[in-house]
Design an enzyme around this catalytic site. Structure first.
Site, mmCIF file in Angstrom:
data_model
loop_
_atom_site.group_PDB
_atom_site.id
_atom_site.type_symbol
_atom_site.label_atom_id
_atom_site.label_comp_id
_atom_site.label_asym_id
_atom_site.label_seq_id
_atom_site.Cartn_x
_atom_site.Cartn_y
_atom_site.Cartn_z
ATOM 1 C CB SER A 1 15.999 -5.860 20.634
ATOM 2 O OG SER A 1 17.120 -6.728 20.654
ATOM 3 C CE1 TYR B 1 19.241 -3.246 16.757
ATOM 4 C CE2 TYR B 1 19.623 -4.390 18.834
ATOM 5 C CZ TYR B 1 18.920 -4.266 17.646
ATOM 6 O OH TYR B 1 17.904 -5.139 17.355
#
Length: 252
Positions: A144, A157
């Site tokens: 990501s 995250y």
């Protein structure tokens, strides 16, 4: 099947980036193993691939559960005979939660899917690729842009996506002796159901709320196919693909 047939597995293949990548890989000539927790969306992906003339098989598994992952990959080995590519895509979003109220159970849930799940699937694929003949293959981890820069209040995250980079580099190093390449694709604002909230506005680094640009998820799928289709002598170690005008490059 012809000897030149290649075989790919995609985790989280029931929706979003996983579904789009599975369709693109099938269109590129790969037979695709569709991996995910829920059978119904996987079967929908399989149907879409079949309608386009491709080949796909469903393998239901929870990527955070070691026994479930091992069972799925043993079934893949039995069905395909080998595995050339794993798109290690499955993950979960975590929303914005201030650190001082972060629950340990929530942290553990995010880590289980986004980090342990990546490890378990990579390990299973690595074992297959090392044992098969001809030896080798490619593992593509879905990182990501959060592997590089956090959004506000996303400690779990962000931590897991930074850790995926470590997994990628470790496999890229350890896999050399067995012709196993490892790559990471870092995606920013692909247009899926998970990013629909960005049209309404999301929290920015300066504390404001603002909408963000998104890009068609097909661009991500095409990038995955490019990485997957390289000969094993070449590797895209890390690729960032993002909506051009999203507020990633710059200071908050």
């Amino acid at each position: 099947m012809p000897a030149s047939k290649q075989f790919a597995a995609v985790t989280g293949a029931g929706s979003g980036i996983g579904r789009s990548a599975a369709l693109a890989l099938a269109n590129a000539g790969f037979a695709v193993a569709l991996i995910g927790r829920r059978a119904e969306p996987l079967l929908e992906t399989k149907e879409a691939i079949g309608l386009a003339g491709g080949e796909a098989h469903v393998f239901q598994a929870n990527v955070a559960d070691a026994a479930s992952v091992e069972h799925a990959f043993s079934q893949i080995a039995e069905a395909f005979g080998r595995l050339d590519v794993l798109f290690n895509n499955a993950g979960r979003n975590a929303g914005a939660v201030p650190l001082e109220v972060y629950e340990v159970d929530f942290w553990n849930d995010v880590v289980a899917t986004n980090l342990t799940g990546v490890f378990l699937c990579a390990r299973a694929a690595y074992r297959l690729m090392k044992a098969q003949s001809p030896q080798g293959g490619r593992i593509i981890n879905n990182g990501s842009i959060s592997a590089h820069s956090p959004r506000p209040h996303t400690i779990a995250y962000t931590a897991t996506k930074h850790a995926v980079t470590g997994i990628t580099k470790s496999i890229a190093l350890d896999g050399r002796a067995f012709n196993i390449a490892c790559s990471q694709i870092d995606i920013g604002n692909a247009a899926t159901s998970l990013t629909e909230r960005m049209n309404r506005g999301v929290l920015q680094a300066d504390g404001s709320m603002a909408p963000e640009a998104r890009m068609d998820v097909t661009h991500v799928a095409n990038a995955v196919v490019h990485m997957a289709s390289l000969p094993l002598e070449a590797n895209v170690l890390n690729m960032t693909i993002m909506a051009t005008t999203m507020p990633f490059v710059g200071r908050g």
